[in-house]
Design an enzyme around this catalytic site. Structure first.
Site, short mmCIF file in Angstrom:
data_model
loop_
_atom_site.label_atom_id
_atom_site.label_comp_id
_atom_site.label_asym_id
_atom_site.label_seq_id
_atom_site.Cartn_x
_atom_site.Cartn_y
_atom_site.Cartn_z
N ASP A 52 -4.58 -8.25 -3.65
CA ASP A 52 -5.19 -8.00 -2.07
C ASP A 52 -6.34 -8.58 -1.75
O ASP A 52 -6.32 -9.92 -1.82
CB ASP A 52 -4.98 -6.34 -2.15
CG ASP A 52 -4.98 -6.15 -0.46
OD1 ASP A 52 -5.12 -7.16 0.30
OD2 ASP A 52 -5.20 -4.99 -0.14
N HIS A 62 0.82 -1.35 -0.01
CA HIS A 62 -0.06 0.11 -0.14
C HIS A 62 0.83 1.18 0.12
O HIS A 62 0.87 1.96 -1.04
CB HIS A 62 -0.79 -0.09 1.00
CG HIS A 62 -1.89 -1.29 1.24
ND1 HIS A 62 -2.55 -1.64 0.09
CD2 HIS A 62 -1.92 -2.09 2.17
CE1 HIS A 62 -3.14 -2.76 0.48
NE2 HIS A 62 -2.90 -2.99 1.68
C1 NGQ Z 1 -5.33 -8.05 5.67
N1 NGQ Z 1 -6.27 -6.14 4.66
O1 NGQ Z 1 -4.36 -8.43 6.11
O2 NGQ Z 1 -6.34 -8.82 4.89
C2 NGQ Z 1 -6.02 -6.58 5.85
C3 NGQ Z 1 -6.82 -6.57 7.13
C4 NGQ Z 1 -5.84 -6.03 9.12
C5 NGQ Z 1 -6.01 -4.86 4.40
N2 NGQ Z 1 -5.16 -4.22 4.88
C6 NGQ Z 1 -6.38 -7.14 8.40
N3 NGQ Z 1 -6.35 -4.50 3.19
O3 NGQ Z 1 -5.09 -5.27 8.35
O4 NGQ Z 1 -5.34 -6.54 10.33
ZN ZN Z 2 -3.30 -7.17 2.42
#
Ligand code: NGQ
Ligand code: ZN
Length: 461
Positions: free
Chosen positions: A326, A275
């Site tokens: 993602d 990101h």
């Molecule tokens: C993830 N997703 O690891 O799937 C994360 C959410 C988190 C994004 N950051 C979970 N888009 O950040 O703890």
């Molecule tokens: Zn991620």
């Protein structure tokens, strides 16, 4: 439709995008899945497959494949303001119910879709490790083995990124209920990594890195202990996706997430900061200089309302980027690249803003994402693309697509990225095996059936 039994073969393309640019009448020969010879201005020979336009396979540098199962299911307004954090609660609920069989079925389907889209390598940022109660499985690598099985079956090249997750927030905040399937201490994670290394060693072209999840989930002390475990493999970490995360990081440390990492961690070309959405000018310059890859996931970042990555400034500073699907809310090479460019256009009220060595925006985006994505997934620069010694990973564009009529050279890539082709990809070869023919993976039928059964169980019961 079975893939070719042998991974040695030939292909002739009227036009192919090579590291040096477009070439005509290109004959490619591979042995044991690796390119042995690339010859331009060559005659096609009898019996070998001929295609019109050949592109290198694109790396997908960041995926949580299981999230494909909830694509389209979080696009409604709840009672409270909807944002990244409320989406995350729904996602935790969804994954909380998945069995190992479910995870394998959904991951296999997602990998089929990735190959059909022209992604030939995936960086699977894999963080669901334990059973639904939070206890490790009898085999602690149970779910890791499921990801590997999905890659093996579908043929996609895998850079496995086992994720270390220990905290619920900055400053060692306890993990919440929804996170209990993710958690490790360092010694247990080291054992998982060893088991992962053994599994990866059996899979052709597979590579292993590590992924400290984020500064929210990992303390500075843990990060220091984890890094030596990466050996020479890639290191991936989420950073600065949300303004809320930037504020929490400032409150905790006085520094912004990317600034903190550049100050305290040995961020270099082995690193991928996933990101990196929220960067100030100094972070833009320093991240570019570090040689690390900004792991952009433009569709997910738009879907989750993350913000707009400063791509124009970052590229002007010489920064490297790649693309990832993602959350897998949609899976498309062209759509990711287009979303990246469009976010910049909307912000700057300008057109063709991403600058590269060639005027074509599609080509600049494609080349950049190929180079940066390969680097982030552990591929040497000299092995990125259609080149001697690299795995025979490529895709042919669908010559019958009406939207490719009368296009050649970079205009093909501009159309691929911007014209919204629904049927852009025809064939996809991975390690010389033709896994996708006429836009369809040879295992599509069976994997779709398993996916449907899994979703019926997960969503109906
Ligand atoms: C993830 N997703 O690891 O799937 C994360 C959410 C988190 C994004 N950051 C979970 N888009 O950040 O703890
Ligand atoms: Zn991620």
């Amino acid at each position: 439709m079975e893939p070719q039994a042998t991974s040695s073969g030939f292909l002739w393309a009227a036009a192919a995008l090579l590291p040096g640019g477009w070439a005509s009448d290109v004959r490619i020969e591979w042995r044991d899945g690796r390119i042995a010879r690339v010859e331009a201005d060559a005659q096609a020979r009898g019996g070998e497959e001929r295609v019109g336009v050949l592109l290198p396979g694109m790396p997908n540098l960041h995926s949580h494949a299981f999230q494909r199962g909830m694509a389209g299911l979080t696009e409604y307004r709840g009672p409270a303001a909807d944002n990244f954090w409320s989406w995350r609660s729904l996602m935790y609920r969804f994954v909380g119910r998945m069995t190992p069989e479910d995870l394998e079925a959904v991951t296999t389907w997602a990998f089929v879709e990735m190959l059909e889209a022209g992604f030939t390598r995936v960086g699977e940022f894999h963080y669901v490790h334990h059973d639904p109660t939070g206890r490790p499985y009898a085999d602690p690598a149970e779910l890791t083995a499921r990801v590997i099985a999905a890659a093996e079956r579908t043929g996609i090249a895998l850079t496995l990124l086992p994720v270390f997750y220990a905290q619920g927030g900055f400053g060692g905040a306890p993990a919440n209920e929804g996170q209990k399937r993710f958690l490790h201490d360092v010694p247990r994670f080291a054992r998982l990594l060893e088991a992962s290394r053994r599994l990866v060693g059996k899979l052709p072209d597979a590579l292993l890195g590590i992924a400290p999840h984020s500064l929210r989930a990992v303390t500075p002390g843990q990060l220091t202990e984890l890094l030596p475990l990466a050996a020479s493999g890639p290191v991936h970490m989420h950073a600065a996706e949300q303004t809320g995360e930037v504020e929490q990081c400032l409150a905790w440390s006085g520094a912004r997430p990317v600034q903190w990492l550049l100050d305290h961690a040995p961020v270099d070309a082995r690193w991928c900061l996933v990101h990196s959405t929220h960067l100030d000018d100094s972070e833009v310059a320093r991240l570019a200089r570090s040689g690390a890859v900004a792991g952009l996931c433009p569709i997910t970042e738009a879907n989750l309302g993350d913000g707009i990555f400063p791509a124009t400034k970052f590229l002007a500073a010489g920064g490297r980027f790649g693309i990832g699907t993602d959350s897998n809310v949609s899976i498309s090479v062209g759509d990711e690249l287009r979303q990246l460019e469009y976010s910049q256009r909307l912000r700057d009220r300008a057109r063709n803003v991403v600058e590269g060595a060639v005027p074509s925006t599609g080509r600049t985006l494609f080349d950049g994402a190929l180079r940066g994505g390969s680097q982030a997934l552990g591929i040497e620069a000299a092995q990125a693309g259609i080149v001697d010694g690299a795995p025979a990973d490529f895709l042919s564009l669908n010559e019958k697509s009406p939207l490719l009529a009368e296009r050649s050279g970079d205009a093909l890539l501009d159309s691929f990225v911007f014209a919204g082709l629904r049927d852009a990809v025809d064939g996809v070869w991975r390690a010389g095996k033709k896994q996708v023919t006429g836009g369809r993976h040879h295992l599509r039928e069976g994997t779709e059936r398993a996916w449907r059964l899994t979703l019926a169980r997960l969503l109906r019961e």
